[in-house]
Structures are given as structure tokens and as C-alpha cells.
Write a protein that holds these residues in place. Structure first.
Motif, PDB file in Angstrom:
ATOM      1  N   LEU A  17       0.608  -1.067  -0.034  1.00  0.00           N
ATOM      2  CA  LEU A  17       0.113   0.019  -0.056  1.00  0.00           C
ATOM      3  C   LEU A  17       0.905   1.384   0.032  1.00  0.00           C
ATOM      4  O   LEU A  17       0.582   2.264  -0.800  1.00  0.00           O
ATOM      5  CB  LEU A  17      -1.005   0.062   1.363  1.00  0.00           C
ATOM      6  CG  LEU A  17      -2.344   0.761   0.901  1.00  0.00           C
ATOM      7  CD1 LEU A  17      -2.931   0.116  -0.283  1.00  0.00           C
ATOM      8  CD2 LEU A  17      -3.135   0.393   1.929  1.00  0.00           C
ATOM      9  N   PRO A  18       1.982   1.421   0.656  1.00  0.00           N
ATOM     10  CA  PRO A  18       2.725   2.654   0.625  1.00  0.00           C
ATOM     11  C   PRO A  18       3.197   2.979  -0.745  1.00  0.00           C
ATOM     12  O   PRO A  18       3.114   4.002  -1.229  1.00  0.00           O
ATOM     13  CB  PRO A  18       3.733   2.057   1.772  1.00  0.00           C
ATOM     14  CG  PRO A  18       3.563   1.277   2.486  1.00  0.00           C
ATOM     15  CD  PRO A  18       2.416   0.328   1.677  1.00  0.00           C
ATOM     16  N   GLY A  19       3.479   1.839  -1.676  1.00  0.00           N
ATOM     17  CA  GLY A  19       3.992   2.247  -2.811  1.00  0.00           C
ATOM     18  C   GLY A  19       2.838   2.518  -3.845  1.00  0.00           C
ATOM     19  O   GLY A  19       2.965   3.324  -4.570  1.00  0.00           O
ATOM     20  N   VAL A  20       1.615   1.898  -3.558  1.00  0.00           N
ATOM     21  CA  VAL A  20       0.432   2.445  -4.294  1.00  0.00           C
ATOM     22  C   VAL A  20       0.217   3.792  -3.942  1.00  0.00           C
ATOM     23  O   VAL A  20      -0.117   4.818  -4.878  1.00  0.00           O
ATOM     24  CB  VAL A  20      -0.613   1.294  -3.888  1.00  0.00           C
ATOM     25  CG1 VAL A  20      -2.118   2.033  -4.640  1.00  0.00           C
ATOM     26  CG2 VAL A  20      -0.595  -0.022  -4.321  1.00  0.00           C
ATOM     27  N   ALA A  21       0.286   4.156  -2.741  1.00  0.00           N
ATOM     28  CA  ALA A  21      -0.298   5.815  -2.359  1.00  0.00           C
ATOM     29  C   ALA A  21       0.810   6.489  -3.059  1.00  0.00           C
ATOM     30  O   ALA A  21       0.470   7.532  -3.609  1.00  0.00           O
ATOM     31  CB  ALA A  21      -0.192   5.552  -0.733  1.00  0.00           C
ATOM     32  N   ALA A  22       2.347   6.215  -2.666  1.00  0.00           N
ATOM     33  CA  ALA A  22       3.310   6.983  -3.351  1.00  0.00           C
ATOM     34  C   ALA A  22       3.006   7.224  -4.940  1.00  0.00           C
ATOM     35  O   ALA A  22       2.991   8.317  -5.380  1.00  0.00           O
ATOM     36  CB  ALA A  22       4.524   6.527  -3.154  1.00  0.00           C
ATOM     37  N   GLY A  23       2.716   6.186  -5.563  1.00  0.00           N
ATOM     38  CA  GLY A  23       2.807   6.362  -7.041  1.00  0.00           C
ATOM     39  C   GLY A  23       1.299   6.986  -7.242  1.00  0.00           C
ATOM     40  O   GLY A  23       1.334   7.911  -8.269  1.00  0.00           O
ATOM     41  N   ALA A  24       0.254   6.638  -6.551  1.00  0.00           N
ATOM     42  CA  ALA A  24      -1.131   7.368  -7.002  1.00  0.00           C
ATOM     43  C   ALA A  24      -0.921   8.803  -6.818  1.00  0.00           C
ATOM     44  O   ALA A  24      -1.347   9.567  -7.546  1.00  0.00           O
ATOM     45  CB  ALA A  24      -2.185   7.109  -5.912  1.00  0.00           C
ATOM     46  N   LEU A  25      -0.394   9.327  -5.661  1.00  0.00           N
ATOM     47  CA  LEU A  25       0.022  10.683  -5.304  1.00  0.00           C
ATOM     48  C   LEU A  25       0.915  11.538  -6.412  1.00  0.00           C
ATOM     49  O   LEU A  25       0.487  12.300  -7.060  1.00  0.00           O
ATOM     50  CB  LEU A  25       0.667  10.879  -4.008  1.00  0.00           C
ATOM     51  CG  LEU A  25       0.286  12.167  -3.254  1.00  0.00           C
ATOM     52  CD1 LEU A  25      -1.267  12.476  -2.923  1.00  0.00           C
ATOM     53  CD2 LEU A  25       0.844  11.977  -1.772  1.00  0.00           C
ATOM     54  N   MET A  26       1.672  10.678  -6.850  1.00  0.00           N
ATOM     55  CA  MET A  26       2.909  11.217  -7.713  1.00  0.00           C
ATOM     56  C   MET A  26       1.946  11.500  -9.236  1.00  0.00           C
ATOM     57  O   MET A  26       2.137  12.571  -9.671  1.00  0.00           O
ATOM     58  CB  MET A  26       3.756  10.266  -7.860  1.00  0.00           C
ATOM     59  CG  MET A  26       4.804  10.477  -8.879  1.00  0.00           C
ATOM     60  SD  MET A  26       6.194  11.032  -8.280  1.00  0.00           S
ATOM     61  CE  MET A  26       7.243  11.495  -9.553  1.00  0.00           C
ATOM     62  N   VAL A  27       1.269  10.418  -9.499  1.00  0.00           N
ATOM     63  CA  VAL A  27       0.568  10.534 -10.819  1.00  0.00           C
ATOM     64  C   VAL A  27      -0.653  11.489 -10.737  1.00  0.00           C
ATOM     65  O   VAL A  27      -0.925  12.338 -11.623  1.00  0.00           O
ATOM     66  CB  VAL A  27      -0.117   9.152 -11.121  1.00  0.00           C
ATOM     67  CG1 VAL A  27      -1.062   9.492 -12.194  1.00  0.00           C
ATOM     68  CG2 VAL A  27       0.876   8.074 -11.438  1.00  0.00           C
TER      69      VAL A  27
END
Lengths: 266, 336, 289
Positions: free
Chosen positions: C212-222
């Protein structure tokens, strides 16, 4: 078991299926544009009535395309050199330094990467109009340097992280001047980071559109600006021909990068 | 002085000063086949006659003209603009007065001559139809606004300019001689009725692409673009019924760097020979009164000035005065 | 004498070693560049938003008070949200597959992702412009397959923008996610299975929370990238769904209204920096990149 390909069961097909579809999705425009560039229809009717190399002929007979490609190359090259040099120094400072506000400085250096380019473009455009750098090559280079630099700092920074600094100190104690030690010991040791910085900096400038649109003048246009203005005036298949050549260029770069990586490993 | 110094220092630092040709100027127009013809018949012959290189730029952007003039950094020397804009911009102080000792205005169509502009060419908004893509071709503006009888997408000019509002009013039954002042409420109401079926074209080349690909099988187009399209083998039908005329003008933005070359270029581009050659290729009418006798009679008959029957002239002075106000309403209507 | 000199030199060297600790001077060139050509221009633009045409906040009032501008804000967030959601939902299984796939195939997939990422942005967008037309290949194929009777409107509207932007953003979700999923210890999942969890439970209780941290970071970035996107919406969008970046460019380029352009830029800047701060706060500076 979810991280073991053979034990995924039905999930395996879901993952593989999605991956195949995404790959097709990612490849579709790239393959399509190459096909379009050989289509005979001036009005982009596809599949075309017949095939032709006419658009490549038009591309090469119009010197403006070549000029803009050379301009892009020139600007991207200067940006690459400046970005790697300044980025190397900055990464040294951030990596080795122990001064107050270091993390703040790091965040500041990375901000141009995260800030919407259009904001930077508009701000720089206004600023350059005031100081007389609008539509000039130096202005162009500064603009692209700003967005290339974060890539350099990250790439070189992570290479420095993996480099044992005591080797450099040893060289100094053995009589090398600090700069001698850096250039002859550290630089070769982090060459992959420098190479990565160079590639990313080059691409950041070479492919950049938004800043370029604001920095360009009628006599100073990079390739993306030329494509952009042609796109807005005219959807000619010449754009497809130019794009196809750019894709080829990308593939060549990728192969070189892969070879360099392989060479380093062996 | 300071600006120059900064620029020089940077240029020296980077060591990349692009050596500009001694004599050059920038001509800006709308791109596509029209600008190609302007380059061939006006710019290239101008360069071989005067040795002044002409750099082509575009597309024309009124915001950019204003920005360049305000910033005192004008990179365009001659710009092809719409006639109503020329009148308005001249009054707003954005343009250089033309030097009529260099430009001979005695043989230019006086309808399009002001202190700041001369006619570039003269065109009609007509109804164009791709016969292979359309079931049936609309003949009148009322037809084009009739989505029951003629289903499908229809192409219209995207920007706020003379043409579309007039067409909407004519389609709604307003008599041609009662168009001005424009009844905007009525026009937008009429446009609302077909809004979902409109595809906007933002430039000539885009309009040709829409029609040729069948993306929009019919619509309102500049007549010359249809002529050019027909020449590439697309089966185009043009209806001249109540064609709406307007003119483009050549202007020089205030503070243009190569003013003298710009005046010479305008004189050359509006000469009879250049005007006739351009007209024969593009299907737009010349603004030089002597041009028609240099032209092939068969081509001559297809030009907008020969379609006088049921022709409607857009009122450039009305537009020049009301341009901003109409524009505001136009764009907020479009964005809805 | 000689000994003294050597000792002195050694002291000097030791001093240089110590002096280097500060290291601030190395960052000076970059700092000068950033201050002169990044901070100054951006502040200058913001200043213009409260000084033009006259001193005050009237530009911001107009921005907030107008239905047209508010619609553009709403539209921008909508597009960014949809693109982010799509990228994550589509990107997650691909990243997962890349971790577990046989090495040869994962290299092929990586190559495809990198190729699409490195292909000129305008070239990709141009391809979508032509592909998505009413008479384009996609509509023709769908009609040929008998799935639709009349062509869909896929371009000059939200659909076109969404497709074009998801295309561009996908790699930015997939690549960081691969790293995150790869760093998960398979033993944990094996342990889960031993305790009797089925695959779905393993996914929802172990794999997903761990990544989930990876998903959140990627999502926020996008999401941040999508908010400020200019080229793709400008070419694939229609008149009725302009985005914020386009509006800023239009204020400056077409309307020559620096005050409003500056105000809109400031809003975008603040939103971006806030999200950036969240990203930094939770994931650290080194993770972005």
C-alpha cells in the motif's frame, strides 16, 4: 504463494492477461504511428489506400525539420553537460555535507521536477521577457537545465550513496589533492550514476514541449516545438514520419543504455 | 542596455550565438495549404527579388501579438490576420501604420484598406460536403442546422469571428440585410439546437482533415480549403448559397524589428502578379483590382467575388467594435 | 625542517578532510541557478497576480467567483482523479506480474514500458488523436466487430483526455510498484498460506497492505503530475473540458492577462506543493525519483 508464479492458480491468468493487454495498449500508438507514416492518405485515412515513402521525402526536403532537430541536439547537449557538472557538485554537497537545512535544500533542488511545468514556463517566460532572454538559446538552456538538474542530482546522489567515501579519503592521505581524488577515484567509481544523469538530462531537454513552446521564437525552434506547431496547423503525415524516426532514435538509445549496463556488469 | 548586456554575457558564457542572416524577416499566417501558397507565391519570389529571407511562422495568434507588443519583444514582422481584427488592433495601437509610399494602394480594393492594414485575400464561408461520407448534402444554412434531415456531425470554425453567428441567424430565417446588429440571443439559441453535433475546427488544415476523413461529413468552411481538398481527389460539394464573405488583412505589429522589409513584403504580396497566382492556387479572391486580368477565366469564375448572387458580406466594422464582447460570450458558451 | 613540513602538510590534509565535511559550497552553483531562475521568476509571477491590473486580491476573487473557472478546477481534479484510479487499477496487476514472471518475459515487458515512456510525448499524443477519431482505427474495429453501430466520440472530450493521460501515467505507477512488491518477503505470504489463508485472503490481508505505501506514493505522484498536465489535454480535450494548465497558458498566451494567469498558477502551485509535502512527509525525499 502469491509471489510464486507457478502457485498463483487462476490469479496467474488474470495477471498475465492484464499484462498482455497493457503491453498491447502501450505498443498500439507506437506501431500505429510507424504504419501511418507509410500510408498514402494525406488526410490520415487508415488503413490507407496505398503505401508510400512520400512523407519521409517531404520531411527531408523541408530544411526546417532538420534545423529544428539540430537545435534540439545542440540545446540538449549543452544542458546535459551543465546538468551533470552542476548536479555532481550538488550531489556531493548534499551527500557529504553536514550543514543546516540540508534536507530543505534537497527538497528545493527537486522542486522543479514536481512543479507543474506550465507554471515554470509561464513564470520564466515573464522573467525572460523582462531581462531580454526570451527566445534566446541561453534562455532555452537555462529553462531545460532547471528540469534536468533534479534527475542528475538523484541519479548521481544514489551512486554516491553506494560509494565508500573512505576510498577517496585514503587517496587524499596518500598525497592526492582533494580534487585529484574526486576526479580520479570518485568519478570513475560512480560513472554509472553520471551516465544515468547524462541520459536523463538529455532526454529531459530533447523531449520537452511545454517550456519549449514558451521559450521558442520563429528562428529558434526545437523539434518538439516544430512538431507542436505543425500539429496545431496541419495534421500532415509528415509528423508521423518525424515521430517514427524519433521512435527509432529512442530504440537506439535504449540499446546503447542496455549495452552499457551489460558492459558494466561483466 | 542592461538587457542586452545580460543577453550578451549569457551568450558568451554558453558560446552559442546563432548567427542571424543579415536580412531576414518573419511572416506569420495560418498554416497549411494557404500558408504554403503564400510562401510559394509571395515569400519565395520576394526573397529572390530582394535577397531578404522570409521565415515562416504560425499559426497567427492575437494574444501573442498583444503579448509581444506589450513586452516590446516583437518577433513577427508581417502577420496575416482577419479583417475585423485588423481594424480593431489598429485602433488599439497594436499595429504600425503602413508606409503607403512603399505600398501602392491605388490599385488595392478600397474596402480592405485602412491606415494599418491592406487586404491579403478575400474568402467566403460556404457549406462544404463530402459526398462519399454524407448521405445527403445540405444546400442551405437552414439545412446545415437541421439535424433531423441531415444527421451527423457538422464542422464549424472554433474561434469567435465573423461567420458562424451570421450562419446561425440566416439559418433561423433572419433576412440577409437585417443581420446587423447581430441578435446574439437568437444566434446562441439556434446554435444550442445543434451544439451536440458540432465538431470545431481550429485551423484550415484541421477543417480539411475533418471533412476528408468523414469525421464531419459536412460543415461550414473557407471556400479555398474546399478547392484545395477537391484537388487532392476528395469528392467535395460546395454550396455557395448565402456564402458569407470576409477578408484577411496583412498587418505589421507595433515595434516589429524589420519594419522596412515588412513594408516591402506587403507591397510585393499585394502586387497584381502575386495576388493572381495566389488566387489561382487557393481559390481565394485577390484584393488587387488588376489581378483578375492575369488569371485564367475558368478559375476566375469559381472565386468568391463571382458568387455575388445571394452573397452576404460580414460587417467588419460592426465586428471590430463588438469583437471582445462577442468573444467573451462565445467562449463561455463553448465551455458550457 | 623536512619533518616539520611533512607534519604541516599532513595537518593541512587533515584539515581539508575536515573542512570538506561542511560541503555547502558544492551546492552553491545549483543553488544560485535555482534561486535566480526558479524562485525569482515564480515569486515574480505570484507578485503579478496581486498587483495586476491593480493591487489587491481581485484576480483570486474572479477566479473563485466565476462558474466557468470553477468548472475548470472541478474538471481538472476529476480528470486527475480518474486517471490516477485507472493507472493504479491497471498498473498494479502488471507490476505484480513483473515481479513473479519468468525473467525473460519480464524483461520484454520492461522494454515495452520503457519504450513507450521514452517515445516522444507529442508523437504518442498525435497517434491517439488519429486513432481515436470517429473514423479512426478503434471505431472502425469496434464497428467491424459489430460491437457498436455508430462511431463513439472518443476524442475532443474527457474520454480522449483520460485515455491519452492514462497511457502516459501507467509507467509512473508500474515502475515504483515493482520495487515495492519485489521487496516483500515471500516467506510472509507462505506463512499466511500455512495458517490456512486462501489466495484472496492472502492478497487482501498481506500483499495489498504491504504494498500500500507504494500504491499511495505512486498514486499521489500521478495525481500531482496529472493536475498540471498541459499538452495531452490541449490536444485531446474539447472546448467544454479545459484543464487548469491549459487555462493558465491561455491567460498568458492568448488573453495576455498576467494577473489572472499568475493567480491560477498560484492555485496550482499551492495544491501541488501541499501534495508534494504529503509525499515527502510519508515517504521521504529519496523515494521520489
Amino acid at each position: 504463494m502469491l509471489l510464486d508464479f507457478d502457485k498463483l492458480g487462476a490469479w496467474k491468468w488474470l495477471l498475465v492477461g492484464t499484462t498482455v493487454l497493457v503491453c498491447l495498449f502501450l505498443l498500439l500508438p507506437i506501431v500505429f504511428i510507424a504504419a501511418l507514416s507509410f500510408g498514402s492518405s494525406r488526410w490520415l485515412i487508415f488503413p490507407p489506400p496505398s503505401w508510400t515513402t512520400r512523407w519521409y521525402g517531404e520531411l527531408f526536403s523541408d530544411s526546417r525539420w532538420l534545423t529544428s532537430a539540430l537545435t534540439s541536439l545542440q540545446i540538449a547537449s549543452v544542458v546535459t553537460v551543465l546538468s551533470v557538472v552542476i548536479g555532481f557538485l550538488a550531489a556531493l554537497g548534499l551527500n557529504r555535507g553536514s550543514f543546516a537545512g540540508k534536507e530543505l535544500l534537497r527538497a528545493l533542488f527537486l522542486t522543479p521536477m514536481i512543479l507543474p511545468v506550465v507554471v515554470l514556463a509561464v513564470a520564466l517566460y515573464a522573467f525572460f521577457l523582462q531581462i531580454g532572454l526570451a527566445g534566446t538559446t541561453p534562455g532555452f538552456i537555462i529553462a531545460h537545465l532547471l528540469i534536468a538538474l533534479p534527475f542528475s542530482i538523484i541519479s548521481i546522489g544514489s551512486a554516491l550513496d553506494g560509494f565508500d567515501k573512505s576510498i577517496e579519503d585514503a587517496a587524499i592521505l596518500c598525497g592526492a589533492s582533494p580534487w585529484e581524488a574526486r576526479l580520479r577515484v570518485t568519478v570513475p567509481a560512480i560513472s554509472h550514476g553520471l551516465f544515468g544523469a547524462a541520459v536523463f538530462s538529455f532526454l529531459a531537454s530533447w523531449d520537452e514541449v511545454v517550456l519549449a513552446i514558451f521559450m521558442a521564437s520563429p528562428t529558434l525552434q526545437t523539434l518538439p516545438v516544430k512538431i507542436w506547431s505543425t500539429l496545431r496547423q496541419d495534421l500532415t503525415p509528415v509528423i508521423a514520419a518525424a515521430s517514427t524516426l524519433l521512435i527509432l532514435f529512442t530504440i537506439v538509445l535504449m540499446v546503447i543504455a542496455a549495452l552499457v549496463r551489460k558492459g558494466r556488469k561483466s | 542596455m542592461k538587457k542586452q548586456l545580460v543577453a550578451t554575457v549569457f551568450t558568451a558564457l554558453v558560446g552559442l550565438s546563432g548567427s542571424a542572416m543579415a536580412d531576414e524577416m518573419v511572416f506569420t499566417s495560418w498554416g497549411g495549404t494557404t500558408q504554403d501558397a503564400q510562401k510559394t507565391h509571395w515569400a519565395d519570389s520576394f526573397t529572390s527579388k530582394t535577397k531578404i529571407a522570409v521565415i515562416q511562422d504560425g499559426p497567427t495568434d492575437y494574444g501573442k501579438i498583444k503579448a509581444m507588443v506589450e513586452a516590446g519583444s516583437v518577433t513577427w514582422d508581417v502577420v496575416d490576420v482577419e479583417g475585423d481584427y485588423a481594424v480593431q488592433a489598429g485602433k488599439a495601437g497594436l499595429l504600425e501604420p503602413l508606409d503607403f509610399s512603399i505600398i501602392d494602394k491605388s490599385r488595392l480594393d478600397p474596402r480592405f484598406v485602412t491606415d494599418y492594414s491592406v487586404g491579403s485575400f478575400y474568402y467566403s464561408f460556404v457549406i462544404g460536403c463530402n459526398k462519399t461520407a454524407a448521405g445527403a448534402c445540405p444546400k442551405t444554412w437552414a439545412d446545415l442546422f437541421n439535424t433531423v434531415k441531415f444527421p451527423g456531425k457538422r464542422a464549424f470554425y472554433k474561434w469567435s469571428a465573423p461567420g458562424v453567428i451570421e450562419a446561425a441567424l440566416l439559418a433561423d430565417g433572419v433576412a440577409a440585410d437585417k443581420l446587423y446588429p447581430l441578435d446574439l440571443d437568437r444566434a446562441f439559441k439556434k446554435l444550442d439546437s445543434i451544439k451536440a453535433d458540432i465538431v470545431w475546427w481550429d485551423g484550415g488544415a484541421a477543417s480539411q482533415q475533418l471533412l476528408a476523413s468523414g469525421e464531419a461529413p459536412f460543415g461550414s468552411f473557407w471556400n479555398g480549403r474546399l478547392t484545395a481538398l477537391a484537388a487532392t481527389g476528395v469528392t467535395v460539394e460546395t454550396s455557395w448559397d448565402q456564402n458569407i464573405t470576409a477578408a484577411d488583412s496583412l498587418v505589421v505589429p507595433k515595434g516589429a524589428k524589420n519594419k522596412k522589409a515588412a513594408m516591402k513584403f506587403i507591397a510585393h504580396a499585394t502586387a497584381d502578379m502575386q495576388q493572381s497566382q495566389f488566387a489561382m492556387e487557393t481559390g481565394y479572391a485577390p484584393t488587387n483590382l488588376d489581378a483578375s486580368r492575369l488569371m485564367d477565366e475558368a478559375v476566375r469564375r469559381t472565386l468568391p467575388d463571382m458568387q455575388a448572387k445571394s452573397q452576404v458580406n460580414a460587417d467588419m466594422n460592426y465586428w471590430a467594435v463588438n469583437r471582445d464582447e462577442i468573444g467573451k460570450r462565445w467562449y463561455s458558451w463553448q465551455a458550457k | 625542517m623536512a619533518i616539520l613540513a611533512t607534519a604541516g602538510r599532513d595537518n593541512g590534509r587533515r584539515r581539508t578532510l575536515q573542512k570538506r565535511k561542511s560541503g555547502f559550497s558544492f551546492a552553491v552553483p545549483a543553488l544560485l541557478l535555482i534561486i535566480l531562475f526558479f524562485v525569482t521568476p515564480v515569486l515574480g509571477l505570484l507578485l503579478r497576480s496581486v498587483t495586476e491590473p491593480e493591487l489587491g486580491l481581485q484576480n483570486y476573487a474572479e477566479l473563485i467567483g466565476s462558474g466557468t473557472y470553477m468548472r475548470i478546477f472541478a474538471n481538472t481534479f476529476l480528470v486527475a482523479g480518474v486517471v490516477t484510479a485507472l493507472s493504479v487499477v491497471i498498473g498494479y496487476p502488471v507490476a505484480w506480474a513483473l515481479v513473479v514472471m519468468p525473467r525473460y518475459w519480464s524483461q520484454v515487458v520492461f522494454a515495452i514500458i520503457i519504450l513507450s515512456m521514452w517515445t516522444n510525448l507529442l508523437a504518442r499524443t498525435y497517434a491517439w488523436m488519429v486513432l481515436l477519431q470517429r473514423t479512426g482505427v478503434i471505431n472502425k474495429t469496434l464497428m467491424g466487430l459489430g460491437l457498436i453501430d455508430t462511431p463513439l466520440t472518443l476524442v475532443n472530450n474527457l474520454v480522449g483526455v483520460t485515455i491519452g493521460m492514462t497511457y502516459i501515467m501507467l509507467p509512473f505507477v508500474i515502475l515504483p510498484l515493482v520495487g515495492v512488491i519485489r521487496s516483500i518477503d515471500p516467506a510472509i505470504l507462505r506463512a499466511g498460506a500455512l495458517c490456512g489463508a486462501n489466495r484472496l485472503q492472502c492478497f487482501t490481508h498481506i500483499l495489498l497492505p504491504l504494498s500500500l505505501p507504494g500504491v499511495a506514493a505512486g498514486a499521489l505522484m500521478v495525481f500531482v503530475m496529472a493536475l498540471g498536465y498541459y499538452v495531452t489535454p490541449a490536444l485531446l480535450g474539447g472546448t467544454a473540458n479545459m484543464m487548469l494548465a491549459e487555462m493558465i497558458a491561455q491567460f498568458v498566451q492568448s488573453l495576455v492577462n498576467w494577473g489572472m494567469g499568475g493567480a491560477a498558477a498560484f492555485v496550482l502551485l499551492v495544491v501541488t506543493l501541499l501534495l508534494y509535502a504529503v509525499l515527502l512527509r510519508f515517504f521521504g525525499a529519496s523515494r521520489i525519483g
